[in-house]
Structure formats: C-alpha cells, structure tokens
Design an enzyme around this catalytic site. Sequence first.
Site, PDB file in Angstrom:
ATOM      1  N   GLY A 109       0.775  -1.233   0.000  1.00 44.45           N
ATOM      2  CA  GLY A 109       0.000   0.000   0.000  1.00 44.45           C
ATOM      3  C   GLY A 109       0.809   1.288   0.000  1.00 44.45           C
ATOM      4  CD  GLU A 119       1.994   0.723   7.208  1.00 44.65           C
ATOM      5  OE1 GLU A 119       1.668   0.841   6.005  1.00 44.65           O
ATOM      6  OE2 GLU A 119       1.639  -0.239   7.904  1.00 44.65           O
ATOM      7  CG  ASP A 172      -7.507   0.320  11.002  1.00 48.52           C
ATOM      8  OD1 ASP A 172      -8.253   1.196  11.462  1.00 48.52           O
ATOM      9  OD2 ASP A 172      -7.911  -0.807  10.655  1.00 48.52           O
ATOM     10  CE  LYS A 202      -8.985   3.344   8.607  1.00 50.45           C
ATOM     11  NZ  LYS A 202      -9.780   2.137   8.326  1.00 50.45           N
TER      12      LYS A 202
HETATM   13  P1  IMP Z   1      -3.372  -1.915  11.571  1.00 51.26           P
HETATM   14  O1  IMP Z   1      -2.437  -3.010  11.964  1.00 51.26           O
HETATM   15  O2  IMP Z   1      -4.770  -2.180  12.061  1.00 51.26           O
HETATM   16  O3  IMP Z   1      -2.888  -0.540  11.963  1.00 51.26           O
HETATM   17  O4  IMP Z   1      -3.534  -1.975  10.015  1.00 51.26           O
HETATM   18  C1  IMP Z   1      -2.564  -1.507   9.159  1.00 51.26           C
HETATM   19  C2  IMP Z   1      -2.754  -2.056   7.772  1.00 51.26           C
HETATM   20  O5  IMP Z   1      -4.092  -2.445   7.518  1.00 51.26           O
HETATM   21  C3  IMP Z   1      -2.447  -0.977   6.775  1.00 51.26           C
HETATM   22  O6  IMP Z   1      -1.093  -0.982   6.431  1.00 51.26           O
HETATM   23  C4  IMP Z   1      -3.338  -1.329   5.632  1.00 51.26           C
HETATM   24  O7  IMP Z   1      -2.698  -2.231   4.759  1.00 51.26           O
HETATM   25  C5  IMP Z   1      -4.527  -2.008   6.258  1.00 51.26           C
HETATM   26  N1  IMP Z   1      -5.653  -1.059   6.433  1.00 51.26           N
HETATM   27  C6  IMP Z   1      -6.101  -0.532   7.580  1.00 51.26           C
HETATM   28  N2  IMP Z   1      -7.128   0.298   7.375  1.00 51.26           N
HETATM   29  C7  IMP Z   1      -7.320   0.300   6.045  1.00 51.26           C
HETATM   30  C8  IMP Z   1      -8.250   0.987   5.195  1.00 51.26           C
HETATM   31  O8  IMP Z   1      -9.113   1.787   5.613  1.00 51.26           O
HETATM   32  N3  IMP Z   1      -8.142   0.727   3.867  1.00 51.26           N
HETATM   33  C9  IMP Z   1      -7.210  -0.130   3.358  1.00 51.26           C
HETATM   34  N4  IMP Z   1      -6.331  -0.781   4.116  1.00 51.26           N
HETATM   35  C10 IMP Z   1      -6.381  -0.572   5.449  1.00 51.26           C
END
Ligand code: IMP
Length: 324
Positions: free
Chosen positions: A192, A247, A251, A279
């Site tokens: 991403g 990054e 999220d 977020k």
């Molecule tokens: P985390 O571990 O929950 O912080 O998620 C991080 C990863 O989840 C990011 O690097 C994205 O690849 C994916 N991700 C989280 N939220 C989104 C979103 O709203 N759209 C697309 N990918 C997301």
Amino acid sequence: MASANVTLVRSIVEAWERGEFGSVEWADPEIDFVIADGPAAASWKGIAEMAGGWRDFLGSWEGFRVVPEAYRELDGGRVLLLLGNTGRGKTSGLDLGEIRTKSANLFEIRDGKVTRLVAYWDRDRALDELGVAGESDSASAATSRGTAPADSEIGEVLVEADALEARVRELGDQISRDYEGRDLLLVGILKGAVFFLSDLMRALTVPCEVDFMALASYGSSTDSSGVVRILKDLDAPIEGRDVVIVEDIVDSGLTLSYLLRTLEARQPASLEVCALLTKPERRKVELPIRYVGFEIENRFVIGYGLDHAQRFRNLPYVAVLNEG
Ligand code: IMP
Ligand code: MG
C-alpha cells in the site's frame, strides 16, 4: 463509453485544470454563461462577454482551481459536472480566505458546442434545481479520471488528488529539514505505501535510500486479524541508520507496533514513522507517529495505494469503500 458530450466537457475541464480559462473553441458564439449563486453571481452573453467576465472573475481570486469529481450525463444534451473549486477568494476587496467548494457546472450542448453554461457554487442547490439525485457522486468520479470503471464500491472521496499532492510536498519539506546531514533510509511497507512513498521520496531534497518490507495483517476482510507476519524482510541491515518507516495507513496500530519492535531490535540510529493516513479512533495501541499526512474518520478507505481485496490501489484519490 463516454458520450461525445461528456468527452467535450472533459476536454474543457482538462484545459481549466491546466489554468487555461481563456480557451473558448468549445463555446457557441451566442453562449450564455451564468454564475447562478454566490457573491459573484453574474450572467454573460456571447464569447467576448464571457471572456471578459472570466478575466474579472479570475482577477478576484488567487490560484483559482477546478477539481473535477464526476461527470453526469443528463437528458437534452446536458452534462452536469460535479467539481470542487479551490483557491483564495477576494470578492470586491473582501478577502474570503482559502476556499474549497462543492460546486456543480451545467453544460448545455448543441452540435458539439456549449450553448449555455451555468456555474453553481452550491452543489446541493444545483442538484435540487435540476432534480438530480446526489448519491454516489463519487462512484463516477473514478470514471471521470479515467482510472477505473464506474464502480459502486467507490464511495465518497475523502482526500482529493491535489490535496494528496500538496500534503506529500509538505511532508517532504519537513523530512528534508529534519534529516539534513543524516543517513536517511526510507522503509516502505508493501504494497500500500508504494504510491505514497514514491511521491514522498521525490519530494525529498536530502540524500536517501529506500528498502521494503512486506507484512501480512489483513486478509481480504476490512478488519484486523491482529496477526502480523513478515512476508519479505529488508534487503540490508539498518544498524546505525536513520530509518523512517513509510506506511499507507495506521488503523489499529498493531502492524506498526509489531514492526517498531522488530526494527528497534536491529539498533538503528533513529526510527520514526511517516503515515499518509491515520484513524485515531481505531487505535488499539498508542504509537509515536512523527509524520502524519491526514487524520481520517473511522471508515475503510481505498485508493492511492490502499486496497480492498487488492483492488482500487490505482485510484488517484482516497475514497471510502462502499460496503454492501
Ligand atoms: P493496523 O495493523 O490495524 O494498523 O492496520 C494496518 C494495515 O491495515 C495498513 O497498512 C493497511 O494495509 C490495512 N488497512 C487498515 N485500514 C485500512 C483501510 O481503511 N483501507 C485499506 N487498508 C487498510
Ligand atoms: Mg492492505
């Protein structure tokens, strides 16, 4: 396939996007040009008057820009353009400050020429007046950019392409200042962050290198599994280097928290994070994120590298995923 009328309007708008407001070969000699609402409401008749009106209008703005979002074909040779106008407004000596509107322009077209153009500052009013439904505006935004077929999964645009560009440039400036004379290594998180990283790196004025890691934390669902695996590790050691993790989005923060622990153990001289989006509402672990592009609300987003089940990375803006 776009109709001839939509293609015509798109070519006009592309000229406007380049700042060419003087091009008028698309206009009928008797064109009516109306600014329907707002402080600069006006009406001009014929190309010469329109050109003069434009000149006056543009003179009252700094950096007036047109940002197209969607093209709607209406009946009777009409095309409705949903757009944003940005710039710094100065109407009759009054500084209106930075302006960002949700506007609409109606083009009436006969025999390949625009006979009437009505510019509405207030998009809702335009949609009301024209009896056009306002939903799924941005479903066609992708089509308008020619980047993806109209797709009902593409929802509201949260960050426009030009806002991304401007913010990436600011982050580039900031990082360039902070890493002057240091040994900067950007670590991009596949897949991403690739889009953001390549733009960011070109905005840097300090020497830098790039490496990549691939992690898995999500399947095709839109919620974190909390499980992180390294699918691809860095090519080279980072000991003693000034590392910035790049990054796409933070999220829950679980992916990043795992990554920070893993990379910290390799003893870089410094370790910071640059995330295009965060977020904050969703955060499960608190993390130091030095550089943030945009804080967004708690919605699943796609575009500019962000995927849903591997699709939509190529959208030039960040939009909400319509689930359903
Ligand atoms: P985390 O571990 O929950 O912080 O998620 C991080 C990863 O989840 C990011 O690097 C994205 O690849 C994916 N991700 C989280 N939220 C989104 C979103 O709203 N759209 C697309 N990918 C997301
Ligand atoms: Mg992903």
